[in-house]
Scaffold this motif. Sequence first.
Motif, mmCIF file in Angstrom:
data_model
loop_
_atom_site.group_PDB
_atom_site.id
_atom_site.type_symbol
_atom_site.label_atom_id
_atom_site.label_comp_id
_atom_site.label_asym_id
_atom_site.label_seq_id
_atom_site.Cartn_x
_atom_site.Cartn_y
_atom_site.Cartn_z
ATOM 1 N N LYS A 22 47.543 1.274 48.013
ATOM 2 C CA LYS A 22 47.658 0.589 46.717
ATOM 3 C C LYS A 22 48.453 -0.702 46.870
ATOM 4 N N ALA A 23 49.546 -0.625 47.616
ATOM 5 C CA ALA A 23 50.370 -1.829 47.787
ATOM 6 C C ALA A 23 49.582 -2.914 48.509
ATOM 7 N N GLN A 24 48.826 -2.529 49.521
ATOM 8 C CA GLN A 24 48.019 -3.510 50.243
ATOM 9 C C GLN A 24 46.982 -4.112 49.301
ATOM 10 N N GLY A 25 46.379 -3.261 48.440
ATOM 11 C CA GLY A 25 45.387 -3.748 47.494
ATOM 12 C C GLY A 25 45.973 -4.774 46.544
ATOM 13 N N GLU A 32 59.047 -10.116 50.939
ATOM 14 C CA GLU A 32 59.419 -9.674 49.588
ATOM 15 C C GLU A 32 58.572 -8.480 49.160
ATOM 16 N N VAL A 33 57.275 -8.528 49.493
ATOM 17 C CA VAL A 33 56.404 -7.401 49.136
ATOM 18 C C VAL A 33 56.848 -6.133 49.854
ATOM 19 N N LEU A 34 57.151 -6.264 51.150
ATOM 20 C CA LEU A 34 57.545 -5.085 51.916
ATOM 21 C C LEU A 34 58.863 -4.512 51.421
ATOM 22 N N MET A 35 59.753 -5.392 50.964
ATOM 23 C CA MET A 35 61.033 -4.901 50.468
ATOM 24 C C MET A 35 60.851 -4.053 49.224
ATOM 25 N N ASN A 36 59.822 -4.381 48.445
ATOM 26 C CA ASN A 36 59.617 -3.652 47.200
ATOM 27 C C ASN A 36 58.700 -2.455 47.361
ATOM 28 N N LEU A 37 58.349 -2.132 48.585
ATOM 29 C CA LEU A 37 57.458 -0.996 48.833
ATOM 30 C C LEU A 37 58.252 0.294 48.621
ATOM 31 N N ARG A 96 69.635 9.230 51.350
ATOM 32 C CA ARG A 96 68.211 8.957 51.167
ATOM 33 C C ARG A 96 67.903 7.472 51.224
ATOM 34 N N ASN A 97 68.860 6.664 50.798
ATOM 35 C CA ASN A 97 68.582 5.234 50.772
ATOM 36 C C ASN A 97 68.875 4.632 52.130
ATOM 37 N N HIS A 98 67.991 3.775 52.531
ATOM 38 C CA HIS A 98 68.214 3.070 53.785
ATOM 39 C C HIS A 98 69.125 1.877 53.526
ATOM 40 N N LEU A 99 69.942 1.537 54.510
ATOM 41 C CA LEU A 99 70.867 0.426 54.322
ATOM 42 C C LEU A 99 70.203 -0.922 54.499
ATOM 43 N N GLY A 100 69.036 -0.894 55.117
ATOM 44 C CA GLY A 100 68.363 -2.173 55.370
ATOM 45 C C GLY A 100 67.468 -2.547 54.202
ATOM 46 N N LEU A 101 66.508 -3.428 54.461
ATOM 47 C CA LEU A 101 65.623 -3.897 53.398
ATOM 48 C C LEU A 101 64.443 -2.961 53.183
ATOM 49 N N ILE A 102 64.013 -2.275 54.225
ATOM 50 C CA ILE A 102 62.836 -1.420 54.103
ATOM 51 C C ILE A 102 63.274 -0.045 53.621
ATOM 52 N N GLN A 103 62.642 0.429 52.555
ATOM 53 C CA GLN A 103 63.066 1.700 51.960
ATOM 54 C C GLN A 103 62.017 2.781 52.108
ATOM 55 N N VAL A 104 61.157 2.657 53.080
ATOM 56 C CA VAL A 104 60.071 3.615 53.245
ATOM 57 C C VAL A 104 60.429 4.571 54.368
ATOM 58 N N PRO A 105 60.299 5.873 54.163
ATOM 59 C CA PRO A 105 60.755 6.829 55.180
ATOM 60 C C PRO A 105 59.728 7.079 56.289
ATOM 61 N N ILE A 162 53.606 -3.683 60.755
ATOM 62 C CA ILE A 162 54.807 -4.469 60.540
ATOM 63 C C ILE A 162 55.876 -3.679 59.796
ATOM 64 N N VAL A 163 55.473 -2.746 58.919
ATOM 65 C CA VAL A 163 56.474 -1.965 58.179
ATOM 66 C C VAL A 163 57.278 -1.095 59.153
ATOM 67 N N SER A 164 56.575 -0.428 60.064
ATOM 68 C CA SER A 164 57.273 0.397 61.057
ATOM 69 C C SER A 164 58.131 -0.455 61.973
ATOM 70 N N LEU A 165 57.628 -1.652 62.336
ATOM 71 C CA LEU A 165 58.415 -2.513 63.220
ATOM 72 C C LEU A 165 59.706 -2.938 62.534
ATOM 73 N N CYS A 166 59.608 -3.286 61.258
ATOM 74 C CA CYS A 166 60.820 -3.694 60.536
ATOM 75 C C CYS A 166 61.803 -2.539 60.472
ATOM 76 N N LEU A 167 61.293 -1.348 60.162
ATOM 77 C CA LEU A 167 62.178 -0.201 60.058
ATOM 78 C C LEU A 167 62.780 0.139 61.417
ATOM 79 N N LEU A 168 61.991 0.015 62.465
ATOM 80 C CA LEU A 168 62.498 0.272 63.813
ATOM 81 C C LEU A 168 63.614 -0.704 64.153
ATOM 82 N N PHE A 169 63.404 -1.974 63.842
ATOM 83 C CA PHE A 169 64.427 -2.984 64.102
ATOM 84 C C PHE A 169 65.715 -2.652 63.366
ATOM 85 N N GLU A 170 65.580 -2.361 62.074
ATOM 86 C CA GLU A 170 66.792 -2.098 61.279
ATOM 87 C C GLU A 170 67.494 -0.832 61.769
#
Lengths: 177, 503
Positions: free
Chosen positions: B76-79, B140-145, B159-168, B388-396
């Motif tokens: 849905k987010a990609q759409g 910005e889109v990924l941050m709001n995912l 439960r909350n991640h400290l970085g920008l990406i909040q997807v588990p 890219i979402v996994s890469l961002c989360l991996l980096f953080e």
Amino acid sequence: MGGDAGGGPGPLQEIVFRNFYTAFVSVRVQRARGPRRWLTCVRRRRLMASPHAEQGAQDYFSLPRHQMLCDVDQVTAVRFILRQPSPVWLHFTIEELQIFPPSQKSPPKDFPSWLSQLAPPQQPPGPHAELPDPEKVSAEAQQMWVLTEVIRARQAAARIGRFDVDGCYDVNLLSYT
Amino acid sequence: MVDAEGGLSLTIARVVQRLRGSSLHSQLERQARVSPGPAPAVVPAVYTLLSLRFPSPCHPAAPPEHMKEPLAYMRKAQGSWEKRILKSLNSMCTELNIPLAQKRPASEQKELLNKWNEMGTDEPDLSLFRPVYAPKDFLEVLMNLRNPNYENGEQPSFRNHLGLIQVPLKVKDIPELKEDFSELGLNIGQLGIDDSAQVPPEFFENEHVRVGQKVLAEQDSAAAQQYVRQGCPTALRAELWALILNISNQPEDILYYEQLKSNVIQHNLLVDSLIYKDVKLTASNDDYYFVFEDYLYQVLLCFSRDTSVLEHFAYSSATPPKSYIRGKGELQKSFCFVGVIPFHGFSMYVAPLCFLYHEPSKLYQMFREMYVRFFFRLHSISSHPSGIVSLCLLFETLLQTHLPQLFYHLREIGAQPLRISFKWMVRAFSGYLATDQLLLLWDRILGYNSLEILAVLAAAVFAFRAVNLMEVTSLAAAEAVLADLSTLKVVPLLQIFLFATVT
């Protein structure tokens, strides 16, 4: 969390469902004959690699008969026990649950017909007085037949690369649907 | 999980289906008619074609969108992201009163054909065009995912991640990365370290080059993939990469490229202007890549017309945009716009390849293959481990786990580390590293068939400049510390971060 499914006694071939954030599923069955207790046929099948993470959370799974621990002929009731130890998810369940008896095949597989019929087709005897060597003919005919099947089944993979439709090419807006 | 009897036949059927139409299929057919067993050279090519290009099959009950992306909220987010891009593109069309696509008049076609090899000299008026989006918009889109089924409370908790990406999503930690990238270990020779001037070549370099030549002689694709994990010698890199990606410049490939070129000549797309603008803004201003400007046009203009790129949408979470055209007789026909809409910096995916390949058709094929295998994941929302979402989360996660003080400090001053490293990862570091270092990095991407190395390198860069970063007090200052990466050496940084950091 669990759920029961019941009906007339019948055999079980395969259970197919879509996961929604369930980490482990166990399945118990009640049989028509024998004692009226629940027998475990699938014990703590792991659906999500890590209960806290998304992997496997919305995937499709199937539990075929040969992976079940007990005999599943003459089943009267099926009980699903869903476990999700992680507190981070709001809901967890399984969806699109389908139970297949043996007569029905599970969801159709994309299986070209020629793979299952590799026997050579029958050759009618030729009009000539002297019949050709049947071994040679059947070997060649089989090869030809397989090739024609493949060609018929194969779509034109080569892309023509034409960029216009009906010779007209005037694109003004992209659609949102 | 399908039952055993159907399993093998189903796998064979899938293999046949995937090979259909590829040049390997006709090769195999020819081989099968001549001799019974498989030819030794074809088997590794089949292996790489199947395992690298195509993802693993889904459950038979799964609908096709599940193969693109299993998680419904990400689809849905990609759409909705795609809808935003389309709206932006449509509004640009109506504002500038330019059609998305139209046939070129004959005079213009002739002119373009004459100028094909020097399109860079053309100076069209592009001032009214603007890039459709830039990496920071995507961030910005990924941050709001958010996963609607996840407890995203406002109170800070585990439960909350400290970085920008909040997807588990599940990401790897350093012990797992050490295992995956074991060939980068301290006791294994690497190009980028053991070929420096101080090290005598007899220790590693000569032997490594010899092995590389042997791999090329055998034309063994799987061996080449294993080999490049330790880096490619510059002289052999072009051929080794082509071997791994199964690119051979057959006459039919050259013909296909010529056909695309004729499509470019005949039709004019709005996307062309966006490409021109992007090249002028990014690659032409880069000290290393400005010489390749003409090549970039030749590749990217053809790429935007290549219908074979549509195949990758079967396993990408993205969907190509559609448009309606008025056909003769019928009112409206839906037409699939060959749909990679370039963003700001897109041309930088092609630029490094220009160092390796000088023939336009081979350069084009290499870029197309790299794009449909790797780069498309860097600008679409998906849960894939290389997405890219996994890469961002991996980096953080790597940064938080191994440099917690630095992470906390940067967060406190309002300089979330991902804001700085996102643009590096989206472009696969192209344009930020020196070209020889970039090519060593891309060796590893091909060798490990994964983009996770980008996140590891981003974390390693932060670790390297940690001392300076601890002293900054604002986002702008942090960006200034990390503005210039052109002096960095990639392989020592990766080795130190993975294998030599005290955890």
